[in-house]
Motif scaffolding. Sequence first.
Motif, PDB file in Angstrom:
ATOM      1  N   PRO A  12     -11.325 -11.211 -55.114  1.00 20.58           N
ATOM      2  CA  PRO A  12      -9.962 -10.623 -54.520  1.00 20.58           C
ATOM      3  C   PRO A  12     -10.493  -9.618 -53.137  1.00 20.58           C
ATOM      4  CG  PRO A  12      -9.936 -10.381 -56.842  1.00 20.58           C
ATOM      5  CD  PRO A  12     -11.191 -11.077 -56.629  1.00 20.58           C
ATOM      6  N   LEU A  13     -11.578  -9.107 -53.271  1.00 18.91           N
ATOM      7  CA  LEU A  13     -12.177  -8.135 -52.230  1.00 18.91           C
ATOM      8  C   LEU A  13     -12.354  -9.126 -50.883  1.00 18.91           C
ATOM      9  CD1 LEU A  13     -14.280  -5.428 -54.072  1.00 18.91           C
ATOM     10  CD2 LEU A  13     -12.068  -5.175 -52.808  1.00 18.91           C
ATOM     11  N   VAL A  14     -12.953 -10.380 -51.293  1.00 21.52           N
ATOM     12  CA  VAL A  14     -13.337 -10.984 -50.184  1.00 21.52           C
ATOM     13  C   VAL A  14     -11.929 -11.572 -49.473  1.00 21.52           C
ATOM     14  CG1 VAL A  14     -14.144 -13.713 -49.567  1.00 21.52           C
ATOM     15  CG2 VAL A  14     -15.529 -11.854 -51.217  1.00 21.52           C
ATOM     16  N   LYS A  15     -10.898 -11.928 -50.325  1.00 24.44           N
ATOM     17  CA  LYS A  15      -9.778 -12.343 -49.686  1.00 24.44           C
ATOM     18  C   LYS A  15      -9.173 -11.016 -48.990  1.00 24.44           C
ATOM     19  CE  LYS A  15      -8.899 -15.718 -53.401  1.00 24.44           C
ATOM     20  NZ  LYS A  15      -7.789 -16.133 -54.654  1.00 24.44           N
ATOM     21  N   HIS A  21      -9.116  -9.819 -41.212  1.00 23.12           N
ATOM     22  CA  HIS A  21      -9.695 -10.268 -40.210  1.00 23.12           C
ATOM     23  C   HIS A  21      -9.159 -11.643 -39.750  1.00 23.12           C
ATOM     24  CE1 HIS A  21     -12.548  -7.124 -40.000  1.00 23.12           C
ATOM     25  NE2 HIS A  21     -12.967  -7.216 -41.469  1.00 23.12           N
ATOM     26  N   GLY A  22      -7.874 -11.971 -40.372  1.00 25.58           N
ATOM     27  CA  GLY A  22      -7.430 -13.281 -39.625  1.00 25.58           C
ATOM     28  C   GLY A  22      -7.596 -14.779 -40.192  1.00 25.58           C
ATOM     29  N   SER A  23      -8.586 -14.865 -41.294  1.00 31.06           N
ATOM     30  CA  SER A  23      -9.015 -15.962 -41.666  1.00 31.06           C
ATOM     31  C   SER A  23      -8.579 -16.453 -43.019  1.00 31.06           C
ATOM     32  CB  SER A  23     -10.485 -16.081 -41.854  1.00 31.06           C
ATOM     33  OG  SER A  23     -11.086 -15.184 -42.630  1.00 31.06           O
ATOM     34  N   ARG A  24      -7.475 -15.612 -43.570  1.00 25.82           N
ATOM     35  CA  ARG A  24      -6.902 -15.895 -44.934  1.00 25.82           C
ATOM     36  C   ARG A  24      -6.290 -17.131 -44.809  1.00 25.82           C
ATOM     37  NH1 ARG A  24      -8.484 -16.880 -49.137  1.00 25.82           N
ATOM     38  NH2 ARG A  24      -6.848 -17.039 -50.837  1.00 25.82           N
TER      39      ARG A  24
END
Length: 207
Positions: A12-15, A21-24
């Motif tokens: 969850p924190l990585v997501k 930062h626009g990569s999700r």
Amino acid sequence: MGRRFAELAFTPLVKQHQQAHGSRQMYERVERSGDAGDRLGPDEQAFIGQLDGFYMASVSETGWPYIQHRGGAKGFLRVLDPATIGFADLRGNKQYISLGNLENDNRVALFLMDYANQARLKILGRARVLEGTAEAARALDTLRVPGEKTPAERAIIIDVEAFDWNCQQHITPRYSEEELSEILAPMRTRLEQLEAENKRLRAANGI
């Protein structure tokens, strides 16, 4: 990247950071991919088979990460089947940090580097340590590299959970002595030809 690597690595924190930062959005497509990415294919197996070293990360009982370099003859890290790799653990400095870590938490992360070709393969898995048993002896018979003089203390088998290839960016090319010898072989051959031609011309002209 396969779906399984994303499932394990994208907490969850990585997501949240991906979103910020626009990569999700890009990685959401990976998570919906039909490719699980938990079985080593021909490319991965060939890559593993030509390496003479890798880095293995584990985590201690106190939560500290630790990275160990394992090296040997080319092919010492064996692909046993598409979901399993293993190696004979050779005697080293006898600190046994990775061994203790694996007893507490068998999860490992491997970085496999081919510096000459700027390639990097990441593998997530669970390690099994085989030592002092008939099963360990059989495993070592399979994993031991012929001609290896350093004693193998145990077999380490890794059940692959997921893998991912990294891009070439920021991997500085480096070459082993064997790789440099192969690269420079045509130049050596040409130099020998030129030296022989020079010697012939000097002899023909009485020099």
